[in-house]
Design an enzyme around this catalytic site. Structure first.
Site, PDB file in Angstrom:
ATOM      1  N   TYR A 144     -73.711 -25.858  31.108  1.00 55.49           N
ATOM      2  CA  TYR A 144     -72.724 -26.866  31.483  1.00 55.49           C
ATOM      3  C   TYR A 144     -73.109 -27.480  32.821  1.00 55.49           C
ATOM      4  CZ  TYR A 144     -68.148 -28.964  32.567  1.00 55.49           C
ATOM      5  OH  TYR A 144     -67.133 -29.839  32.866  1.00 55.49           O
ATOM      6  N   ASP A 239     -79.268 -26.380  38.560  1.00 54.49           N
ATOM      7  CA  ASP A 239     -77.831 -26.576  38.759  1.00 54.49           C
ATOM      8  C   ASP A 239     -77.288 -25.268  39.315  1.00 54.49           C
ATOM      9  OD1 ASP A 239     -75.115 -26.749  38.658  1.00 54.49           O
ATOM     10  OD2 ASP A 239     -74.990 -27.474  36.595  1.00 54.49           O
ATOM     11  N   LYS A 267     -68.451 -25.603  43.951  1.00 54.41           N
ATOM     12  CA  LYS A 267     -67.761 -24.308  44.062  1.00 54.41           C
ATOM     13  C   LYS A 267     -67.855 -23.679  45.471  1.00 54.41           C
ATOM     14  CE  LYS A 267     -67.470 -24.006  39.161  1.00 54.41           C
ATOM     15  NZ  LYS A 267     -68.379 -24.292  38.083  1.00 54.41           N
TER      16      LYS A 267
HETATM   17  C1  LIG Z   1     -68.464 -25.745  37.372  1.00 54.54           C
HETATM   18  C2  LIG Z   1     -69.807 -26.229  37.053  1.00 54.54           C
HETATM   19  C3  LIG Z   1     -70.140 -27.590  37.077  1.00 54.54           C
HETATM   20  C4  LIG Z   1     -69.109 -28.673  37.248  1.00 54.54           C
HETATM   21  O1  LIG Z   1     -68.490 -28.639  38.497  1.00 54.54           O
HETATM   22  P1  LIG Z   1     -67.065 -29.372  38.671  1.00 54.54           P
HETATM   23  O2  LIG Z   1     -66.777 -29.195  40.122  1.00 54.54           O
HETATM   24  O3  LIG Z   1     -66.120 -28.665  37.761  1.00 54.54           O
HETATM   25  O4  LIG Z   1     -67.258 -30.784  38.301  1.00 54.54           O
HETATM   26  C5  LIG Z   1     -71.457 -27.963  36.911  1.00 54.54           C
HETATM   27  N1  LIG Z   1     -72.404 -27.042  36.709  1.00 54.54           N
HETATM   28  C6  LIG Z   1     -72.130 -25.725  36.664  1.00 54.54           C
HETATM   29  C7  LIG Z   1     -73.244 -24.750  36.459  1.00 54.54           C
HETATM   30  C8  LIG Z   1     -70.825 -25.278  36.814  1.00 54.54           C
HETATM   31  O5  LIG Z   1     -70.566 -23.988  36.733  1.00 54.54           O
END
Ligand SMILES: *Cc1c(COP(=O)(O)O)cnc(C)c1O
Length: 429
Positions: A144, A239, A267
């Site tokens: 994701y 990511d 995060k």
């Molecule tokens: C949470 C998450 C996202 C998206 O971040 P948001 O702040 O919810 O837009 C993207 N990549 C990873 C790996 C994530 O865990």
């Protein structure tokens, strides 16, 4: 436990907010039942609107690595707020957070702040396209990267040529530029790079996957991926929205010993306020506006409240890196405790864990990619989730989410969690 007030609040919310929530996973669709409305939180505990206390294993999906309402972060935000909340002009604290982040993370020279992980990944891909002059990207099934169009793609019928949208509203035109590979399967990536020679700008990956449960890359896969990208002139985007400042100061790059070309954050870097970021070496970041031609902007980007929370958080982690070790130990303790209980009750499962990320998959096959993660028994997972919830333990409300431990969790909390599992494990059959 009673959720009378949460139920009433959810009813009302549904009248004014689609599905009653502002992000789908909160609605408990994967596990059934009524989402819990939070009143407040402190340390390792959530207190809901019905007066229940829950031991929290999500910590706002990762950001609150030191626990809820962590004093240095809260105080920094309060002090900053008194001086104004937003200016749309440069402030010194943006440079302070940038400098600190660059000093902690290997292989990055400059960083640009945005407001979410989604924005960070979306912008990183644009930068990679601008830098390489190529259009296509490769992502992995089950990873994701936020909700922007390019990432809402599933394997199409001609997966080797292009993917297809997995949400209405994403155009076929966008989908054709996102190719899908299988996690931990280098050959699946090679097939795509061979079929799309000189067309691929970037490969984006969760270096430790957390969005199909926790999945760890094999050494040969991640090293092979790095080599392949270098050979083919493809940028490797890590990511690290989930892993950044969680697995260690330097995130997954440091833990895996791999240099990515662009790294995205979210995060933890915002300490619980909306912050995302992307970073790279000078030569790549020089392509970004206003230094270079690749456009990217944000009215609230680098917001002083968000920066102050991030700065307080990263300062704590930088000065007390032993926190990462402490978190990994707690995670190991919890995982071992859970394994012992599930073994005792003859429940079939897989435990995946790295640092302070872990997940329990109810399947007898190793979980190494999306295909193996969806084989988990979701009926077991629902019983597990609600059983634990009834004993005051809040786990991720989906089998495809990783647990995020926070350092406010005590060994008593972990023991209480393991004990709760011992009580409910007989139902997992
Ligand atoms: C949470 C998450 C996202 C998206 O971040 P948001 O702040 O919810 O837009 C993207 N990549 C990873 C790996 C994530 O865990």
């Amino acid at each position: 436990m009673i959720y009378k007030r949460s139920s009433a609040l959810f009813e009302e919310a549904q009248q004014f907010i689609p599905g009653g929530v502002n992000s789908p996973v909160r609605a408990f669709k994967a596990v059934g039942g009524t989402p819990i409305f939070v009143k407040e939180a402190k340390g390792a505990y959530l207190y809901d609107e019905d007066g229940n206390r829950l031991i929290d294993y999500i910590a706002s999906w990762g950001p609150l690595i030191l626990g809820h309402a962590y004093e240095p972060v809260i105080n920094a935000v309060i002090e900053k707020a008194k001086k104004g909340t937003s200016f749309g002009m440069p402030t010194e604290i943006e440079t302070q957070l940038a400098k600190l982040a660059v000093s902690m993370v290997p292989n990055i020279d400059k960083i640009r702040f945005v407001n979410s992980g989604t924005e960070a990944c979306m912008s990183a891909v644009r930068l990679a396209r601008g830098y390489t002059g190529k259009d296509k990207i490769i992502k992995f099934a089950g990873c994701y990267h936020g909700h922007s169009d390019s990432f809402l793609i599933q394997a199409g019928s001609g997966a080797v040529t292009f993917g297809s949208p997995n949400s209405p509203g994403v155009t076929q035109g966008t989908a054709k530029d996102t190719l899908l590979a299988e996690y931990n399967d280098l050959e699946s990536v090679k097939a795509l790079t061979t079929a799309n020679k000189e067309e691929i700008a970037a490969v984006i990956i969760e270096p430790i996957a957390g969005n199909m449960g926790c999945i760890i890359p094999s050494d040969s896969f991640i090293k092979g991926l790095r080599e392949l990208c270098t050979q083919e002139g493809i940028l490797l985007i890590f990511d690290e929205v989930m892993t950044g400042f969680r697995l260690g100061k330097g995130g997954a790059q440091e833990v895996l010993g791999i240099d990515a070309d662009i790294v995205t954050f979210g995060k933890v870097i915002g300490g619980g306020l909306p912050v995302g970021a992307f970073a790279a070496r000078n030569e790549i970041m020089a392509y970004l506006a206003p230094e270079g031609p690749v456009y990217q902007a944000g009215t609230l980007s680098g917001n002083p409240l968000a920066m102050s929370a991030g700065l307080a958080m990263l300062t704590e982690l930088n000065e007390h890196p032993e926190v990462f070790e402490s978190l990994a130990k707690k995670t190991e303790y919890l995982a071992k405790g859970i394994e012992k209980v599930l073994d005792k009750h003859g429940v079939v499962y897989q435990m995946n864990r790295l640092g302070s990320m872990m997940s329990v998959h109810f399947t007898d096959e190793p979980v190494v990619d999306f295909k193996s993660s969806v084989k988990g028994n979701n009926d077991f997972f629902k019983k597990y989730f609600h059983g634990m919830l009834n004993h005051g333990v809040y786990l991720p409300p989906s089998a495809f989410e990783s647990y995020f431990l926070n350092d406010a969790l005590s060994y008593e909390d972990l023991d209480a969690t393991i004990l709760a599992l011992d009580k409910i494990a007989p139902t997992l059959k």
